[in-house]
Design an enzyme around this catalytic site. Structure first.
Site, PDB file in Angstrom:
ATOM      1  N   LYS A 262       0.814  -1.215   0.000  1.00 40.11           N
ATOM      2  CA  LYS A 262       0.000   0.000   0.000  1.00 40.11           C
ATOM      3  C   LYS A 262       0.847   1.263   0.000  1.00 40.11           C
ATOM      4  O   LYS A 262       0.339   2.341  -0.276  1.00 40.11           O
ATOM      5  CB  LYS A 262      -0.966  -0.016   1.183  1.00 40.11           C
ATOM      6  CG  LYS A 262      -0.314  -0.064   2.530  1.00 40.11           C
ATOM      7  CD  LYS A 262      -1.382  -0.257   3.601  1.00 40.11           C
ATOM      8  CE  LYS A 262      -0.756  -0.525   4.956  1.00 40.11           C
ATOM      9  NZ  LYS A 262      -1.750  -0.980   5.939  1.00 40.11           N
ATOM     10  N   ARG A 263       2.107   1.163   0.330  1.00 36.79           N
ATOM     11  CA  ARG A 263       2.947   2.343   0.275  1.00 36.79           C
ATOM     12  C   ARG A 263       3.189   2.791  -1.163  1.00 36.79           C
ATOM     13  O   ARG A 263       3.489   3.927  -1.430  1.00 36.79           O
ATOM     14  CB  ARG A 263       4.312   2.081   0.960  1.00 36.79           C
ATOM     15  CG  ARG A 263       4.233   1.859   2.445  1.00 36.79           C
ATOM     16  CD  ARG A 263       3.467   2.966   3.157  1.00 36.79           C
ATOM     17  NE  ARG A 263       4.089   4.275   2.981  1.00 36.79           N
ATOM     18  CZ  ARG A 263       4.993   4.783   3.794  1.00 36.79           C
ATOM     19  NH1 ARG A 263       5.374   4.117   4.847  1.00 36.79           N
ATOM     20  NH2 ARG A 263       5.494   5.986   3.560  1.00 36.79           N
TER      21      ARG A 263
END
Length: 512
Positions: A262-263
């Site tokens: 998700k980064r």
RNA sequence: GGCGUUAUGGUGUAACUGGUUAACACGUCGCCCUCUCAAGGCGAAGAGUUCGGGUUCGAGCCCCGAUAACGCUACCA
């Protein structure tokens, strides 16, 4: 011969086992799709099991979101916590008694033992090993505890875990249906914790027990599980059970080839839904990952009058007819938003005007969404015609503030971007409601010595592209967690990239 | 560090059991269409198949060895 086997032995049963620790993940959808296709092609059953054995990471609303998101992209399971089935319960937290019983079995037949080290002790052990350049492993000390010592510890009320007793010698080989035989020396297999001190099982135990009890014939899961498969094989042996077939699918990747995260990417299915991706496009795109779909031959293209580009466009029905697990390519595919967007555009264009309008009205222009927006601005506009003036950022996809807006003259670009980068995990960790967000933002501002005003202003600029907007927290809530976080991520990516481009361009300019 | 997996243009994939100039799609660039932007049409650039050996008349496909990337290395899954 196999013809003599009872019917249900031959029955294909597969499963996905997501963990309710947050937003439903695209990786779950990918593996889910593969399992669904596999089952449907073989007249098998597709089971959904919830692996909620980690109390520390449990997120209450997550399970419902998983159900909704998976259904949204078109996955339908035959058995699961919400639909029932003959092998329930399908929620691991409701099966603790079963795991207890099974672990007792292992204790009794010598395949497991109690260990009394505290997490802190294990941590120092690990650090020591790392410092000495040794592989960090449990040293097996508790294997040598005498029955009396164990009893004494138990009587003293010392918490304990139960670990798998991996044979000291030898190796374990298993067949991966996509790769062939894979062998691990027991010397490289840790004495895995099977039952935590809180009485919950770890993945490894629960997984094997449930897969067996639920009569799973084929375990189709992500490649990251390969290295723990020997532990699972050992467990099947310890219980005296036959083992399922294993298919380890390649891992979805970020653009930089690391495991999708998700980064670096939107990974929440909720994001894709809210951002207006069509489920059939999403499903199609996931079907492209890792190959498996044979390209139509030149003849087929000619005879069916298809455009060659349609080779990449297919439905679930097409997949059931043509997907071939023998054709899967094992390199980790990059989850490339660019191609997903192209696909989505293709599907959008194929909609009738009525369908297209209906799609808009059920997502980015739904009554509920518009009502939430309306509530935000009723007191802030003087004519209804101004509606769009203040709400554009909630209806647009791409909002990027210019430096004049997000960067006050007295602050450096670096500080600002660092701060924005630190906001990301803070937002991620926060519950998506007013007080929690308020506290999270104030906390991170304080930590960095930014005033509340500065903190809110920066996020306002990123979210809205402007210095004036409806109240920030309410806007965040209406826009949604997944999309808000993505907006911050995109802002960062854009600015960092611009920074890099400028740095590269610098030699052209005379340096001071 | 240890163990494991993988390796074809920027990205996703093709290439029948080793057989001619490595194919398709996305993206990029150009042209056409057009009031603009898309869409659409046409075209181009971009890989000699991670690298090095070997087997073979012939290797992206087979063998050996490197390298790199990724994953695991938790009382997370």
């Amino acid at each position: 011969m196999t013809t003599e086997a009872p019917l249900d032995e031959a029955q294909v049963r597969v499963r996905i086992a997501p963990s309710p620790t947050g937003d439903p993940h695209v990786g779950t959808a990918y593996i889910g799709l593969m399992n669904l296709v596999f089952a449907r092609q073989r007249a098998g059953k597709f089971v959904l099991r919830i692996e909620d054995t980690d109390q520390t990471r449990f997120v209450a609303a997550s399970e419902q979101m998983i159900f909704r998101s998976l259904r949204w992209i078109g996955l339908a399971w035959d058995e699961g916590p919400d639909v029932g089935g003959p092998y329930g319960p399908y929620r691991q937290s409701e099966r603790t008694e079963i795991y207890r019983r099974h672990v007792d079995l292992l204790l009794a037949n010598g395949w497991a033992y109690r260990a009394f080290e505290t997490p802190e002790e294990l941590e120092t052990m690990r650090r020591g090993q790392l410092a000495a350049k040794l592989p960090p492993r449990y040293n097996g000390a508790a294997r040598h505890l005498t029955p009396e010592q164990v009893e004494a510890n138990l009587a003293a009320g010392k918490p304990c875990t139960i670990r798998l007793k991996v044979p000291a010698e030898g190796s374990t080989t298993f067949r991966d249906e996509l790769r062939g035989d894979i062998t691990f020396d027991h010397a490289n297999v840790d004495d895995q914790v099977l039952l935590k001190s809180d009485g919950y099982p770890t993945y490894h135990l629960a997984n094997v027990v449930d897969d067996h009890l639920m009569r799973i014939s084929d375990v189709i899961r992500a490649e990251e599980w390969i290295s723990s498969t020997p532990k699972h094989i050992l467990l099947y042996q310890a219980f005296g059970w036959s083992r399922p077939r294993f298919w380890h699918m390649p891992l979805l990747r970020n653009l930089d080839k690391s495991k999708i995260s998700k980064r670096k990417n939107p990974v929440s299915l909720v994001y894709y839904q809210q951002a207006g991706f069509l489920p059939q496009a999403m499903l199609n795109f996931l079907g492209l990952m890792g190959g498996g779909m044979p390209q139509p031959t030149e003849q087929q293209i000619v005879s069916s009058g298809l455009n060659t580009k349609e080779a990449d466009i297919f439905s679930l029905t097409d997949m059931l007819a043509r997907y071939d697990f023998n054709r899967i390519s094992l390199g980790g595919p990059v989850f490339d938003l660019t191609k997903l967007k192209w696909l989505n555009g293709e599907y959008l264009r194929r909609l009738s005007p009525e369908q297209f309008f209906a799609a808009l009205r059920s997502t980015v222009l739904s009554d509920t969404y518009l009502a939430e927006i309306a509530a935000l601005i009723q007191t802030r506009i003087e004519t209804l015609g101004q509606f769009g003036d203040m709400t554009g950022f909630l209806l647009a996809d791409n909002v990027l503030p210019t430096p004049e807006i997000f960067l006050p003259k007295k602050r450096s670009l670096e500080d600002t971007l660092t701060f924005a980068a630190d906001m990301l995990p803070a937002l991620e960790a926060s519950a998506w409601e007013h007080d929690a967000l308020d506290a999270a933002l104030r906390a991170i501002g304080q930590e960095k010595n930014w005033s509340v005003k500065e903190t809110f202003m920066l996020l306002r600029a990123i979210l809205t592209g402007s210095t004036q907007s409806p109240p920030l927290l309410e806007s965040l809530i209406v826009f949604g967690k997944a999309r808000s976080i993505d907006r911050v991520r995109r802002f960062l990516a854009f600015e960092l990239d611009r920074l890099k481009r400028n740095a590269n361009a610098k030699p052209l300019v005379t340096s001071p």
